[in-house]
Design an enzyme around this catalytic site. Structure first.
Site, PDB file in Angstrom:
ATOM      1  N   LEU A  33       0.840  -1.205   0.000  1.00 17.03           N
ATOM      2  CA  LEU A  33       0.000   0.000   0.000  1.00 17.03           C
ATOM      3  C   LEU A  33       0.873   1.251   0.000  1.00 17.03           C
ATOM      4  CD1 LEU A  33      -2.861  -1.118   2.442  1.00 17.03           C
ATOM      5  CD2 LEU A  33      -2.850  -1.140  -0.059  1.00 17.03           C
ATOM      6  N   THR A 128       6.862  -4.917 -19.020  1.00 19.13           N
ATOM      7  CA  THR A 128       6.337  -3.830 -19.852  1.00 19.13           C
ATOM      8  C   THR A 128       7.060  -3.772 -21.195  1.00 19.13           C
ATOM      9  OG1 THR A 128       6.390  -1.410 -20.031  1.00 19.13           O
ATOM     10  CG2 THR A 128       7.930  -2.374 -18.491  1.00 19.13           C
ATOM     11  N   ASP A 129       6.387  -3.227 -22.205  1.00 20.51           N
ATOM     12  CA  ASP A 129       7.045  -3.046 -23.508  1.00 20.51           C
ATOM     13  C   ASP A 129       8.136  -1.971 -23.443  1.00 20.51           C
ATOM     14  OD1 ASP A 129       5.461  -0.761 -23.326  1.00 20.51           O
ATOM     15  OD2 ASP A 129       4.492  -1.007 -25.284  1.00 20.51           O
ATOM     16  N   GLU A 130       8.158  -1.192 -22.343  1.00 18.69           N
ATOM     17  CA  GLU A 130       9.148  -0.114 -22.255  1.00 18.69           C
ATOM     18  C   GLU A 130      10.571  -0.648 -22.153  1.00 18.69           C
ATOM     19  OE1 GLU A 130       7.997   3.289 -19.928  1.00 18.69           O
ATOM     20  OE2 GLU A 130       5.881   2.802 -20.128  1.00 18.69           O
ATOM     21  N   TYR A 153      12.794   3.803 -14.874  1.00 19.07           N
ATOM     22  CA  TYR A 153      11.699   2.818 -14.684  1.00 19.07           C
ATOM     23  C   TYR A 153      11.915   1.621 -15.606  1.00 19.07           C
ATOM     24  CZ  TYR A 153       7.195   0.605 -15.734  1.00 19.07           C
ATOM     25  OH  TYR A 153       6.207  -0.313 -15.984  1.00 19.07           O
ATOM     26  N   LYS A 157      12.766  -2.404 -14.788  1.00 16.82           N
ATOM     27  CA  LYS A 157      11.927  -3.535 -15.231  1.00 16.82           C
ATOM     28  C   LYS A 157      12.762  -4.510 -16.078  1.00 16.82           C
ATOM     29  CE  LYS A 157       8.022  -4.007 -14.644  1.00 16.82           C
ATOM     30  NZ  LYS A 157       7.246  -4.618 -13.518  1.00 16.82           N
ATOM     31  N   PRO A 208      -1.492  19.024 -19.188  1.00 18.98           N
ATOM     32  CA  PRO A 208      -0.108  19.260 -19.614  1.00 18.98           C
ATOM     33  C   PRO A 208       0.366  18.245 -20.664  1.00 18.98           C
ATOM     34  CG  PRO A 208      -0.139  18.156 -17.480  1.00 18.98           C
ATOM     35  CD  PRO A 208      -1.573  18.294 -17.903  1.00 18.98           C
ATOM     36  N   VAL A 209       0.415  18.665 -21.931  1.00 13.35           N
ATOM     37  CA  VAL A 209       0.903  17.795 -23.008  1.00 13.35           C
ATOM     38  C   VAL A 209       2.419  18.005 -23.125  1.00 13.35           C
ATOM     39  CG1 VAL A 209       0.843  17.390 -25.504  1.00 13.35           C
ATOM     40  CG2 VAL A 209      -1.293  17.834 -24.250  1.00 13.35           C
ATOM     41  N   GLY A 278      14.502  12.490 -22.050  1.00 22.08           N
ATOM     42  CA  GLY A 278      14.689  11.125 -22.586  1.00 22.08           C
ATOM     43  C   GLY A 278      13.404  10.467 -23.062  1.00 22.08           C
TER      44      GLY A 278
HETATM   45  P1  NAD Z   1       0.359   0.762  -9.798  1.00 18.80           P
HETATM   46  O1  NAD Z   1       1.424   1.770  -9.535  1.00 18.80           O
HETATM   47  O2  NAD Z   1      -1.056   1.205  -9.967  1.00 18.80           O
HETATM   48  O3  NAD Z   1       0.336  -0.344  -8.633  1.00 18.80           O
HETATM   49  C1  NAD Z   1       1.482  -0.897  -8.072  1.00 18.80           C
HETATM   50  C2  NAD Z   1       1.063  -1.671  -6.817  1.00 18.80           C
HETATM   51  O4  NAD Z   1       2.237  -2.264  -6.247  1.00 18.80           O
HETATM   52  C3  NAD Z   1       0.446  -0.795  -5.733  1.00 18.80           C
HETATM   53  O5  NAD Z   1      -0.675  -1.427  -5.156  1.00 18.80           O
HETATM   54  C4  NAD Z   1       1.570  -0.667  -4.697  1.00 18.80           C
HETATM   55  O6  NAD Z   1       1.092  -0.455  -3.374  1.00 18.80           O
HETATM   56  C5  NAD Z   1       2.267  -2.000  -4.853  1.00 18.80           C
HETATM   57  N1  NAD Z   1       3.669  -1.958  -4.438  1.00 18.80           N
HETATM   58  C6  NAD Z   1       4.618  -1.047  -4.793  1.00 18.80           C
HETATM   59  N2  NAD Z   1       5.783  -1.340  -4.200  1.00 18.80           N
HETATM   60  C7  NAD Z   1       5.584  -2.467  -3.465  1.00 18.80           C
HETATM   61  C8  NAD Z   1       6.409  -3.269  -2.637  1.00 18.80           C
HETATM   62  N3  NAD Z   1       7.705  -2.963  -2.437  1.00 18.80           N
HETATM   63  N4  NAD Z   1       5.888  -4.364  -2.056  1.00 18.80           N
HETATM   64  C9  NAD Z   1       4.572  -4.687  -2.245  1.00 18.80           C
HETATM   65  N5  NAD Z   1       3.737  -3.949  -2.993  1.00 18.80           N
HETATM   66  C10 NAD Z   1       4.233  -2.864  -3.596  1.00 18.80           C
HETATM   67  O7  NAD Z   1       0.893  -0.025 -11.052  1.00 18.80           O
HETATM   68  P2  NAD Z   1       0.128  -0.644 -12.306  1.00 18.80           P
HETATM   69  O8  NAD Z   1      -0.006   0.412 -13.332  1.00 18.80           O
HETATM   70  O9  NAD Z   1      -1.066  -1.390 -11.845  1.00 18.80           O
HETATM   71  O10 NAD Z   1       1.246  -1.661 -12.816  1.00 18.80           O
HETATM   72  C11 NAD Z   1       1.295  -2.990 -12.293  1.00 18.80           C
HETATM   73  C12 NAD Z   1       2.421  -3.747 -12.984  1.00 18.80           C
HETATM   74  O11 NAD Z   1       2.195  -3.769 -14.390  1.00 18.80           O
HETATM   75  C13 NAD Z   1       3.801  -3.120 -12.776  1.00 18.80           C
HETATM   76  O12 NAD Z   1       4.729  -4.162 -12.592  1.00 18.80           O
HETATM   77  C14 NAD Z   1       4.069  -2.386 -14.084  1.00 18.80           C
HETATM   78  O13 NAD Z   1       5.456  -2.309 -14.344  1.00 18.80           O
HETATM   79  C15 NAD Z   1       3.349  -3.284 -15.064  1.00 18.80           C
HETATM   80  N6  NAD Z   1       2.860  -2.624 -16.292  1.00 18.80           N
HETATM   81  C16 NAD Z   1       2.109  -1.484 -16.207  1.00 18.80           C
HETATM   82  C17 NAD Z   1       1.626  -0.888 -17.375  1.00 18.80           C
HETATM   83  C18 NAD Z   1       0.772   0.358 -17.307  1.00 18.80           C
HETATM   84  O14 NAD Z   1       0.426   0.901 -18.361  1.00 18.80           O
HETATM   85  N7  NAD Z   1       0.355   0.841 -16.139  1.00 18.80           N
HETATM   86  C19 NAD Z   1       1.938  -1.449 -18.616  1.00 18.80           C
HETATM   87  C20 NAD Z   1       2.710  -2.636 -18.665  1.00 18.80           C
HETATM   88  C21 NAD Z   1       3.160  -3.201 -17.492  1.00 18.80           C
HETATM   89  P1  TYD Z   2       2.235   7.768 -18.972  1.00 18.25           P
HETATM   90  O1  TYD Z   2       0.773   7.580 -18.738  1.00 18.25           O
HETATM   91  O2  TYD Z   2       3.066   8.380 -17.895  1.00 18.25           O
HETATM   92  O3  TYD Z   2       2.816   6.343 -19.409  1.00 18.25           O
HETATM   93  P2  TYD Z   2       4.299   5.972 -20.018  1.00 18.25           P
HETATM   94  O4  TYD Z   2       5.214   7.097 -19.783  1.00 18.25           O
HETATM   95  O5  TYD Z   2       4.624   4.764 -19.214  1.00 18.25           O
HETATM   96  O6  TYD Z   2       4.073   5.695 -21.485  1.00 18.25           O
HETATM   97  O7  TYD Z   2       2.422   8.655 -20.281  1.00 18.25           O
HETATM   98  C1  TYD Z   2       1.848   8.280 -21.508  1.00 18.25           C
HETATM   99  C2  TYD Z   2       2.281   9.293 -22.541  1.00 18.25           C
HETATM  100  O8  TYD Z   2       1.703  10.562 -22.209  1.00 18.25           O
HETATM  101  C3  TYD Z   2       3.793   9.518 -22.555  1.00 18.25           C
HETATM  102  O9  TYD Z   2       4.194   9.767 -23.915  1.00 18.25           O
HETATM  103  C4  TYD Z   2       3.975  10.777 -21.720  1.00 18.25           C
HETATM  104  C5  TYD Z   2       2.719  11.557 -22.011  1.00 18.25           C
HETATM  105  N1  TYD Z   2       2.257  12.439 -20.894  1.00 18.25           N
HETATM  106  C6  TYD Z   2       1.965  13.788 -21.138  1.00 18.25           C
HETATM  107  O10 TYD Z   2       2.082  14.290 -22.285  1.00 18.25           O
HETATM  108  N2  TYD Z   2       1.559  14.558 -20.089  1.00 18.25           N
HETATM  109  C7  TYD Z   2       1.423  14.056 -18.818  1.00 18.25           C
HETATM  110  O11 TYD Z   2       1.072  14.816 -17.880  1.00 18.25           O
HETATM  111  C8  TYD Z   2       1.690  12.666 -18.599  1.00 18.25           C
HETATM  112  C9  TYD Z   2       1.556  12.067 -17.218  1.00 18.25           C
HETATM  113  C10 TYD Z   2       2.106  11.890 -19.668  1.00 18.25           C
END
Ligand code: NAD
Ligand code: TYD
Length: 339
Positions: A33, A128-130, A153, A157, A208-209, A278
């Site tokens: 949490l 993640t694809d990142e 980040y 990963k 904010p774009v 970056g």
């Molecule tokens: P999120 O930030 O919404 O949730 C992360 C969760 O992990 C939270 O509930 C947090 O409390 C918990 N957490 C963080 N550190 C912890 C720790 N040390 N021990 C236990 N719990 C911990 O993230 P999300 O967007 O739901 O992403 C979940 C997973 O999917 C991540 O591994 C992320 O890299 C991966 N992912 C996310 C996306 C995306 O678009 N959001 C895309 C591809 C992969």
């Molecule tokens: P984000 O949701 O942070 O995901 P990721 O960086 O993991 O792709 O951002 C998605 C795209 O939107 C990314 O190109 C960054 C851009 N972005 C903005 O232009 N403004 C914002 O305030 C945020 C949070 C993201």
């Protein structure tokens, strides 16, 4: 299956927990949490007989032997620091949770495997694809694309993915990695593009774009991602990586305009701000392997999914207002003590 789901109180983890329980699996959520973990995300399942919540850190070495001493078929690791902008401000929590935390889980599984080699215990790493970097040549990432992470980040990963690979190769752990594109849907923390812009527009604030707004991401609904993770858990081959994507490559500015339309705002709400350092220009993902080997493909059409997501945020104003005000953190401090 009896599953331990780390990060189950986050955005995608909570979607997966709802899915897994509805499919008849038993789920123990382990979640620290942190600022983005929110028990309200699990309200729908809190009274489910096959659900249990444990508050804890994935990097807590003492916790794992106790958790793994109970019947368990798989650990699904969603827990992570997940926001690129935060990783640019401070990479340390990313290395601690995403890299060291994953290694602690792997070591706990390694100990179980050494003591009980016949025990079936799978580890699924949600990646993640990142990790592939930016597809500037417009060639979609396959599982063979070299890892070239650009943000702290993404680097954390990628490091975790490599540890998972090494523990499979060296110690024979049963592991699967999924690499998914950008998610959207209900319960996403309002620091990411779609929920931040949607809730700002509801509040009458500008959005904010970054840079010119022409960066491309491939968007997938979180429930499609969860179905992909479950398919990989059930049918994935040990040691393999599966890309998951939505097939909806889209410029940030196009999404911004859709959100302006769905919230009844106009272009005057757009603020072009300094670009992210970056900043990856393009993510494109090829999920042919997951479709061929797992029988998985995304189901939610982007325009419908996005409109439904905006409607969800409209209907759940108290959820995001509490987060934006920071009030929910006070609630956790009262319930569990400050972190
Ligand atoms: P999120 O930030 O919404 O949730 C992360 C969760 O992990 C939270 O509930 C947090 O409390 C918990 N957490 C963080 N550190 C912890 C720790 N040390 N021990 C236990 N719990 C911990 O993230 P999300 O967007 O739901 O992403 C979940 C997973 O999917 C991540 O591994 C992320 O890299 C991966 N992912 C996310 C996306 C995306 O678009 N959001 C895309 C591809 C992969
Ligand atoms: P984000 O949701 O942070 O995901 P990721 O960086 O993991 O792709 O951002 C998605 C795209 O939107 C990314 O190109 C960054 C851009 N972005 C903005 O232009 N403004 C914002 O305030 C945020 C949070 C993201």
């Amino acid at each position: 299956m009896r599953l331990i789901v780390t990060g189950g109180a986050g955005f995608i983890g909570s979607s997966f927990v709802r899915l897994a329980l509805s499919e008849g699996h038993a789920v123990t959520v382990l979640d620290a949490l942190t600022y983005c973990g929110n028990l309200a995300n699990l309200d729908a399942v809190k009274d489910h007989a096959a659900y249990r919540f444990v508050k804890g850190e994935i990097g807590d070495k003492a916790l794992w032997p106790k958790l793994l001493a109970e019947p368990c078929d798989a650990v699904v690791n969603f827990a992570a620091e997940s926001h690129v902008d935060r990783s640019i401000l401070d990479a340390s929590p990313f290395v601690l949770t995403n890299v060291v935390g994953t290694q602690v889980i792997l070591d706990a599984l390694r100990a179980v495997h050494a003591a009980q080699p016949q025990r079936a215990l799978r580890f699924l790493q949600v990646s993640t694809d990142e990790v592939y970097g930016s597809a500037d040549d417009r060639k979609p990432f396959t599982e063979q694309t070299p890892l070239k992470p650009n943000s702290p980040y993404a680097a954390s990963k990628a490091a975790a993915d490599l540890l998972v690979r090494a523990y499979h190769h060296t110690f024979g752990l049963d592991t699967v990695i999924t690499r998914c594109s950008n998610n959207y849907g209900p319960y996403q923390f309002p620091e990411k593009l779609i929920p931040l812009f949607t809730t700002n527009l509801f509040e009458g604030k500008p959005v904010p774009v970054y840079g010119d707004g022409m960066q491309i991401r491939d968007w997938i609904h979180c429930d499609d991602h969860s179905r992909g993770v479950l398919a990989a858990l059930e049918r994935g081959k040990s040691g393999e990586v599966y890309n998951l994507g939505g097939g909806n490559a889209c410029e940030n500015l196009r999404i911004t305009r859709l959100l302006l339309q769905y919230t009844g705002r106009d272009d005057t709400f757009i603020r072009y701000v300094q670009d992210r350092p970056g900043h990856d220009r393009v993510y494109l993902i090829d999920h042919t392997k997951a479709t061929r080997e797992l029988g998985w493909s995304p189901r939610v059409a982007f325009d419908t999914g996005l409109a439904e997501t905006v409607a969800w945020y409209r209907a759940h104003e108290s959820w995001w207002r509490e987060i934006k005000s920071g009030a929910y953190l006070t609630y956790y401090a009262r319930q569990y003590g400050a972190r």
